[in-house]
Design an enzyme around this catalytic site. Structure first.
Site, PDB file in Angstrom:
ATOM      1  N   LYS A 102      24.812  46.833 100.431  1.00  0.00           N
ATOM      2  CA  LYS A 102      23.714  45.879 100.239  1.00  0.00           C
ATOM      3  C   LYS A 102      22.380  46.379 100.798  1.00  0.00           C
ATOM      4  O   LYS A 102      21.312  46.072 100.279  1.00  0.00           O
ATOM      5  CB  LYS A 102      24.070  44.533 100.886  1.00  0.00           C
ATOM      6  CG  LYS A 102      25.211  43.801 100.200  1.00  0.00           C
ATOM      7  CD  LYS A 102      24.789  43.258  98.854  1.00  0.00           C
ATOM      8  CE  LYS A 102      25.885  42.412  98.215  1.00  0.00           C
ATOM      9  NZ  LYS A 102      25.563  42.083  96.806  1.00  0.00           N
ATOM     10  N   GLU A 156      19.304  34.826  98.913  1.00  0.00           N
ATOM     11  CA  GLU A 156      20.507  34.010  98.811  1.00  0.00           C
ATOM     12  C   GLU A 156      21.654  34.861  99.329  1.00  0.00           C
ATOM     13  O   GLU A 156      21.587  36.079  99.307  1.00  0.00           O
ATOM     14  CB  GLU A 156      20.767  33.599  97.358  1.00  0.00           C
ATOM     15  CG  GLU A 156      21.515  34.648  96.514  1.00  0.00           C
ATOM     16  CD  GLU A 156      20.730  35.926  96.266  1.00  0.00           C
ATOM     17  OE1 GLU A 156      19.491  35.888  96.359  1.00  0.00           O
ATOM     18  OE2 GLU A 156      21.354  36.980  95.999  1.00  0.00           O
ATOM     19  N   SER A 171      32.754  49.903  98.932  1.00  0.00           N
ATOM     20  CA  SER A 171      31.423  49.307  99.027  1.00  0.00           C
ATOM     21  C   SER A 171      31.122  48.686 100.387  1.00  0.00           C
ATOM     22  O   SER A 171      29.973  48.501 100.741  1.00  0.00           O
ATOM     23  CB  SER A 171      31.241  48.259  97.929  1.00  0.00           C
ATOM     24  OG  SER A 171      32.295  47.312  97.985  1.00  0.00           O
TER      25      SER A 171
END
Lengths: 276, 407
Positions: free
Chosen positions: B100, B122, B389
């Site tokens: 991220k 969000e 990830s």
């Protein structure tokens, strides 16, 4: 002629401005919607905006979000909204009715099927909040063919170029969102609205409606002096929810809100006419 | 000519200038947001071609995020599965523990360039929220993170992390009180505060230019993996595998390989309790095209077009939409989308932990679980790159609870 255009012509001749209440179909209960619509018309509404509830109403504030949730919880669907319109039309053939909602429920039904069903039910205009003009070519074609006015939003941030483009595609009226924010936000600034409306008028002959942030008769009257139509939604929907357990009183009081706005708007327009 | 025939689509040419991947993508928002999106698109176009911006981004990725992330040959696990050689792209080793941050570092630089002083985001599981709060702290910007009230309960650790970093976590109580509602609320905030506020979307969804911009920030994963594989094996891998919720880690790995027609690509969705139970988040495997959150894409919705609640053991995959580029890649058949259940993902979680001493995030565990099916069908001279990830520390409580262990 589309009922919306006809209604604006009548109003213009009479020197009056359109009052457009919004309520969410099926809220607080599906069986209360049609009687409420008739009560709004009797109290002085010129055009009705009927909300098609959606699970993710991203342009709406908390009042209308909750109204959507209540309506959906009671099984409201786009087809049932159209049934309510059909029921309304049985006794009211004159008042223009505009559906206001979001794109996904329409896409799921199919644009062609939706346009045909809306026409058959007696819908006069459709405002799809999350469908900007550049994505709307196909729906506009289908709505035009069905005799339904595609209605679009114009925002304080819209450039003159965009306003021109939108006005070319729109019919019925242009809906000017009077502030940056969602439905039911803080009060609008009338002077700013007047200035922006003047700029929009330079781009189009369509009637201009103003909504978002109109809560009471004085604001409605102030906006009526500069716009062709005043849209009021969250203030009504909030009151309907408070009085949901007493439908008689709900109808009376919400109709009272509309009657008070009607009176204030007519008085404002009359004094403006006299001043001219 | 041969190459053109083999590769009729040049994937680098998508989306078009208005954000369309075939029929998907686009810009489906209220008029009140259109000008903000134009402004963002202009700023993005200026920056992506600006050597100074790119140098600053590269510097942040190297020294703050810790890139390049290693491409690790999971030798023992490969042997156990008895097929292809498995390589893990170690996004779990990034600062904040997941992919991220690649995106938030990029968007924060853009926000700074645009003169915005307030960041909003969000978050579902809280990973994007943490990555947003992290870059906001570093730049001294105000940060507001919208998070479903339901998710706040499930992810207390990340909520506390965001607060430590100085962010305001705003509970969202509308709708299903999860990620999709947090996205609605962030959009509402943006409309009202568009003058000073930058909205950092955490995945490759939303109105144009978000799916493009987030892809470009995440594509560093695939660019590195490609170079690393060429250095290691002198050839691209035979297969790529990544989990897909919104799809940003997947598109980040896939995109630099899309024009390599010989590379098989698999996106792994969350089948939850099983697709036939209705409790899942497998949007591409079980949904239909529709419009939500500003783009046309596949959605999980009922017959009346209302968005339905999703379920996955992994909060980061629990989303009823998916990035529009994935929708397009599915339709044209370039990527195969499959689904893995909660139970299979949990097995993948344990498998990697025991085989390699690496605790994966539950999201990534879906990709790993698919690898356990795919690798044995391939030859030992073939290779798979799987995107690891995120790391699994955040999921320890969830896994323990599922196994009846109280920590």
């Amino acid at each position: 002629m589309n009922r919306i255009t006809h209604r604006f012509q009548e109003l213009r001749r009479a020197g009056r401005k359109a009052l457009i209440p919004y309520i969410t179909a099926g809220d607080p209960r599906p069986e209360l919607t049609v009687p409420m619509l008739h009560a709004l018309v009797a109290a002085g509404a010129d055009i009705i905006e009927l909300g098609v509830p959606f699970s993710d109403p991203m342009a709406d504030g908390p009042v209308i979000q909750k109204a959507c949730e209540r309506a959906l919880a009671q099984g409201m669907t786009p087809r049932r909204v159209l049934e309510l319109v059909r029921e309304f039309r049985r006794t009211d053939r004159e008042t223009p009715l505009v559906l206001m909602g979001y794109l996904n429920p329409i896409e799921r039904m199919g644009h062609a099927a939706f346009a045909a069903a809306a026409r058959d039910a007696g819908v006069d205009g459709v405002l799809t909040v999350d469908l900007p003009p550049e994505e709307a070519a196909e729906p506009i074609k289908l709505m035009n063919a069905a005799g339904i006015a595609p209605i679009f939003l114009v925002a304080p941030t819209s450039s003159v170029e965009r306003i021109r483009h939108t006005a070319q595609l729109a019919q019925g009226y242009l809906y000017y969102v009077s502030l940056k924010g969602v439905t039911g936000s803080a009060a609008l600034n009338v002077a700013e609205v007047a200035e922006k409306l003047a700029a929009i008028r330079a781009c189009t002959d369509l009637p201009l409606g103003v909504g978002f942030g109109i809560k009471d008769p004085p604001t409605a009257a102030a906006v009526a002096r500069v716009a062709d139509a005043v849209v009021v939604g969250s203030a009504l929907v909030a009151r309907m929810n408070e009085l949901a357990d007493d439908p008689e009183r709900m109808r009376r009081e919400v109709a009272g809100q509309i009657a008070a706005m009607r009176q204030a708007m007519d008085r404002a327009c009359m004094s403006a006419a006299l001043a001219d | 000519m041969k190459a053109a025939l083999r590769n009729p689509v040049d994937f680098s040419q998508f989306p078009d200038s208005s954000g369309h991947f075939g029929r998907y993508g686009g810009r489906f928002v209220a008029e009140t947001l259109m000008e903000a999106l134009h402004e963002l698109n202009e700023a993005w176009r200026d920056c992506r071609g600006d050597p100074e911006f790119l140098a600053e981004l590269d510097d942040d990725l190297a020294h703050y995020v810790g890139r390049p992330s290693p491409l690790y040959y999971a030798e023992r696990w490969s042997r156990q599965l008895g097929g292809a050689r498995i390589y893990l792209k170690r996004e779990d080793l990034n600062h904040t523990g997941a992919h991220k941050i690649n995106n938030t570092v990029g968007q924060a630089l853009l926000a700074k360039r645009m003169g915005k002083t307030r960041l909003i985001a969000e978050t579902g599981a809280g990973q994007h929220g943490v990555a947003s709060a992290t870059v906001a702290a570093r730049l001294g910007m105000e940060c507001v993170v919208y998070m479903g009230a339901e998710d706040i309960q499930r992810q207390a650790l990340n909520v506390y992390r965001m607060r430590l970093l100085g962010a305001t976590v705003h509970p969202v109580t509308s709708g299903s009180r999860t990620l999709k509602d947090a996205l609605n609320e962030a959009l509402r905030d943006w409309v009202a505060n568009v003058d000073n506020t930058f909205y950092m979307i955490g995945t490759v969804a939303g109105p144009h230019p978000y799916p493009l911009m987030v892809r470009e920030f995440q594509a560093v994963i695939g660019r590195e993996a490609r170079e690393q594989m060429l250095a290691e094996r002198n050839a691209p891998p035979d297969a790529l595998v990544a989990c897909v919720g919104g799809g940003s880690n997947a598109i980040g790995l896939f995109h630099p390989f899309l024009n390599d027609a010989e590379v098989a690509i698999y996106g792994v969705e969350a089948a939850g309790s099983g697709i036939d139970t209705g409790r899942h988040a497998a949007t591409l495997c079980a949904g239909q095209p529709g419009v939500l959150h500003g783009n046309r894409t596949y959605l999980l919705n009922d017959e009346h077009g209302q968005i339905i609640e999703t379920h996955s053991v992994s909060a980061g995959l629990d989303y009823p939409g998916v990035g529009p580029e994935h929708a397009w890649l599915k339709d044209i058949g370039r990527v195969q989308y499959v689904a893995i259940t909660d139970a299979e993902a949990l097995r993948g979680f344990h498998d990697l932990t025991r085989a390699e001493g690496i605790i994966p995030a539950l999201e990534s565990s879906h990709a790993l679980a698919y690898v356990t099916k795919l690798a044995p069908t391939m030859r030992p001279d073939q290779s798979i790159v799987v995107n690891l990830s995120g790391r699994g520390d955040k999921d320890i409580y969830t896994v323990a609870a599922l196994e009846g262990i109280q920590l």
